[in-house]
Scaffold this active site. Structure first.
Site, PDB file in Angstrom:
ATOM      1  N   GLY A  29      -3.400   9.594   6.215  1.00  0.00           N
ATOM      2  CA  GLY A  29      -2.277   8.879   5.608  1.00  0.00           C
ATOM      3  C   GLY A  29      -1.938   9.380   4.213  1.00  0.00           C
ATOM      4  NE  ARG A  30      -7.668   9.497   1.309  1.00  0.00           N
ATOM      5  CZ  ARG A  30      -8.219   8.945   2.386  1.00  0.00           C
ATOM      6  NH1 ARG A  30      -7.558   8.062   3.096  1.00  0.00           N
ATOM      7  NH2 ARG A  30      -9.445   9.282   2.770  1.00  0.00           N
ATOM      8  CD  GLU A  33      -6.989   4.950   1.142  1.00  0.00           C
ATOM      9  OE1 GLU A  33      -6.493   3.904   0.710  1.00  0.00           O
ATOM     10  OE2 GLU A  33      -6.413   5.656   1.978  1.00  0.00           O
ATOM     11  CE  LYS A  65      -3.235   9.133  11.303  1.00  0.00           C
ATOM     12  NZ  LYS A  65      -4.227   9.735  10.412  1.00  0.00           N
ATOM     13  CE  LYS A  75      -4.674  -0.432   7.473  1.00  0.00           C
ATOM     14  NZ  LYS A  75      -4.072   0.682   8.190  1.00  0.00           N
ATOM     15  CG  HIS A  98       4.505   4.213 -28.405  1.00  0.00           C
ATOM     16  ND1 HIS A  98       4.785   4.092 -29.741  1.00  0.00           N
ATOM     17  CD2 HIS A  98       4.963   5.436 -28.029  1.00  0.00           C
ATOM     18  CE1 HIS A  98       5.417   5.183 -30.150  1.00  0.00           C
ATOM     19  NE2 HIS A  98       5.534   6.013 -29.132  1.00  0.00           N
ATOM     20  CD  GLU A 122      -0.610  -5.054   4.434  1.00  0.00           C
ATOM     21  OE1 GLU A 122      -0.786  -4.618   5.599  1.00  0.00           O
ATOM     22  OE2 GLU A 122      -1.513  -5.091   3.586  1.00  0.00           O
TER      23      GLU A 122
HETATM   24  C1  G6Q Z   1      -4.353   6.420   3.904  1.00  0.00           C
HETATM   25  C2  G6Q Z   1      -4.864   5.137   4.364  1.00  0.00           C
HETATM   26  C3  G6Q Z   1      -3.889   3.993   4.234  1.00  0.00           C
HETATM   27  C4  G6Q Z   1      -2.773   4.004   5.281  1.00  0.00           C
HETATM   28  C5  G6Q Z   1      -2.087   2.656   5.260  1.00  0.00           C
HETATM   29  C6  G6Q Z   1      -0.936   2.579   6.222  1.00  0.00           C
HETATM   30  O1  G6Q Z   1      -4.972   7.447   3.909  1.00  0.00           O
HETATM   31  O2  G6Q Z   1      -5.366   5.248   5.628  1.00  0.00           O
HETATM   32  O3  G6Q Z   1      -3.311   3.926   2.965  1.00  0.00           O
HETATM   33  O4  G6Q Z   1      -1.881   5.023   5.024  1.00  0.00           O
HETATM   34  O5  G6Q Z   1      -3.031   1.665   5.541  1.00  0.00           O
HETATM   35  O6  G6Q Z   1      -1.361   2.820   7.523  1.00  0.00           O
HETATM   36  P1  G6Q Z   1      -0.312   3.062   8.666  1.00  0.00           P
HETATM   37  O7  G6Q Z   1       0.443   4.302   8.353  1.00  0.00           O
HETATM   38  O8  G6Q Z   1      -1.095   3.151   9.933  1.00  0.00           O
HETATM   39  O9  G6Q Z   1       0.609   1.868   8.669  1.00  0.00           O
END
Ligand code: G6Q
Length: 539
Positions: free
Chosen positions: A264-265, A350, A202, A501, A381, A208
């Site tokens: 994001g989620r 989250e 986003k 971050k 199990h 990462e």
């Molecule tokens: C989701 C969070 C988090 C995010 C990641 C990746 O709701 O904000 O999991 O999706 O940190 O972020 P970017 O899409 O900006 O790389």
């Protein structure tokens, strides 16, 4: 949360604690039907919960006291309910019908949603039919999605869930961890001239993802004999940040956008779902969106006592706040849904892992639970022992399908026999008298007695399709929403993630600096960093 309304609930919980599921079922032969609701292809049987009709009425009154309907309407209509980020929360617009306008700051967002979906569909068709070719003219055979968190868990989980609808000649890979092993092991499985990398972020600044993306680009260029122009045919982006995408070297023609009102989620039904669309086809992706939409409409319009997300939200609050349950388990009896618990972990923990209320004060109640789970029957199990006979209450959602995509012998009947038998055993247990009737030696009776009374929900659909899958995800999204509203917290920010971050950036400099860094952490962190540097021969 609204303590006045909750006190009424709490008084009734005290009554429920005097009884148990055996008695509750014995008293009311119509109990199963009374506590079963249906929507969007799903049946929820919640009769094996520690509830009575009176308690459910009080829980619904509690939801009304928390003005849940007002908040639902506010979310769907694009109000900026994500106050700490000053954003609307409109993942529901992503699966809305194009002709139903949704306004943000007075502007209809639906034409933009449709435009991106159309571009995604055209692109997916081109890749799937071989119109889009790699730099050397070969068809794309491997998709590598690079992203993390919300830009990974959703598409990865959904691609796996809907694998039986996929084009199997297109191999799907997901790289998220900055651990180079993740990327290295993935690259060993693909051929550069037939690989399409989708960089999903986003912000397009996540450490990462950008590290993996840059290393993937270097690898590709090297494999292509140093020809950097190959990037154009092998990299596309999903992002809200056109400038950073351009800086990375991806033509914004090949960028699929979304908006700040998509968390994001919650972003799976946006362009973040591109790998899913590539895998299952635009048509099936649309069907998935239809499933989401059906559950959205149900959530928005059904009375609370027939409303699946509201009921599941209230039951979660019942155990979290009325029985001090710390966790809950999600147990999908379908191998395709093996990643669902991991996905829901982010969605729930989250969103509702918060300890200040919407006014910035410490919360007056317990908030989000710890979510965990595993595909059935593997969990049986492993950890079911603790659910059956441990000292902790673990409410659980059992998710199953009447039909299988892979009929082999009697596997599915056996799977579902376990599915039904477990919730029965959890609810009703086994008494000492029953053990004795089975001639269990007296010494072993306490060990072989199951007290039962463990609450579960059963979620059952005919089969796992893009539609029922979409509806299931929307169900959990709205369940989490319901709880966040009633706990009076903000579910759509994630300052804890932002903290992570920032923290790592400072330490990275200290790990890699040429000169010995002057460390000003606590003594533990200082000595760990010093040890690491020493092992690597750094000063
Ligand atoms: C989701 C969070 C988090 C995010 C990641 C990746 O709701 O904000 O999991 O999706 O940190 O972020 P970017 O899409 O900006 O790389």
């Amino acid at each position: 949360m609204n303590l006045e309304a909750w006190n009424e609930v709490a008084a009734e919980i005290a009554e429920i604690k005097k009884t148990n599921l055996r008695e509750l079922f014995a008293e009311d032969p119509a109990r199963a039907g009374r506590f079963t609701v249906e929507a969007a292809g799903w049946t929820l049987d919640y009769s094996k919960n520690l509830i009575t009709p009176k308690l459910m009425k009080l829980l619904i009154a509690f939801a009304e006291a928390g003005e849940l309907q007002k908040w639902i309407d506010a979310m769907f209509s694009g109000e900026k309910i994500n106050e700490t980020e000053n954003r609307a929360v409109l993942h529901t617009a992503l699966r809305n019908k194009p002709e139903r306008p949704v306004l943000v700051d007075g502007k209809d967002v639906m034409p933009g949603v449709k435009e991106v979906l159309d571009r995604m569909a055209a692109f997916s068709d081109n890749v799937r039919t071989g119109k889009w070719l790699g730099h050397t003219g070969k068809r794309i055979k491997y998709i590598v999605n690079i992203g993390i968190g919300g830009s990974d868990l959703g598409p990865c989980m959904a691609t796996m869930a809907l694998k039986n609808f996929s084009r199997r000649s297109l191999a799907m890979h997901f790289v998220s961890n900055v651990d180079s092993t993740h990327l290295a092991e993935t690259l060993r499985q693909v051929k550069a001239d037939q690989t399409l990398f989708i960089i999903e972020s986003k912000t397009f600044t996540t450490q990462e993802t950008m590290t993996n993306a840059e290393s993937a680009r270097d690898w590709l260029v090297k494999q292509m004999g140093g020809d950097a122009s190959a990037v154009a045919k092998h990299f596309v982006a999903v992002s809200t940040n056109a400038e950073k995408v351009r800086e990375f070297g991806i033509d914004t023609e090949n960028m699929f956008g979304f908006w700040d009102w998509v968390g994001g989620r919650y972003s799976l039904p946006s362009a973040v779902g591109l790998p899913v669309m590539l895998s299952i086809s635009p048509r099936n992706f649309q069907k998935m969106l239809r499933g989401y939409y059906k559950m959205d409409r149900h959530f928005q319009t059904a009375p609370f006592n027939r409303n699946l997300p509201v009921i599941m939200g209230l039951l979660g609050i019942l155990y979290n706040n009325g029985f001090d349950a710390q966790t809950y388990a999600v147990l999908p009896y379908d191998q395709y849904l093996a990643r669902l618990p991991a996905y829901l972990q982010q969605l729930d923990m989250e969103s509702n892992g918060k300890s200040v209320d919407r006014d910035g004060n410490p919360v007056n109640c317990q908030t989000g639970p710890v979510l965990w789970g595993e595909a059935g029957t593997n969990g049986q199990h492993a950890f079911y022992q603790l659910i059956h006979q441990g000292t902790k209450m673990v409410p659980a959602d059992f998710i199953g399908f009447c039909k299988t995509h892979n009929p082999i012998g009697d596997h599915h009947d056996k799977l579902m026999a376990n599915f039904f038998a477990q919730t029965e055993a959890l609810a009703f247990g086994k008494t000492a008298a029953e053990c004795r009737r089975e001639s269990v030696p007296e010494k072993l009776v306490p060990h072989k007695t199951f007290k039962g009374n463990h609450p579960t929900n059963t979620l059952l659909a005919d089969d796992l399709t893009p539609e029922t899958f979409g509806a299931l995800i929307a169900l959990y999204e709205h369940k989490v929403f319901t709880q966040g509203i009633l706990w009076n917290i903000f579910s759509f920010d994630q300052w804890g993630v932002q903290l992570g971050k920032v923290l790592a950036t400072k330490v990275l400099d200290e790990l890699t600096s040429e000169a010995a860094p002057s460390l000003a952490h606590d003594s533990s962190t200082n000595s760990l960093i010093t040890h690491y540097r020493a092992v690597l021969g750094r000063k």
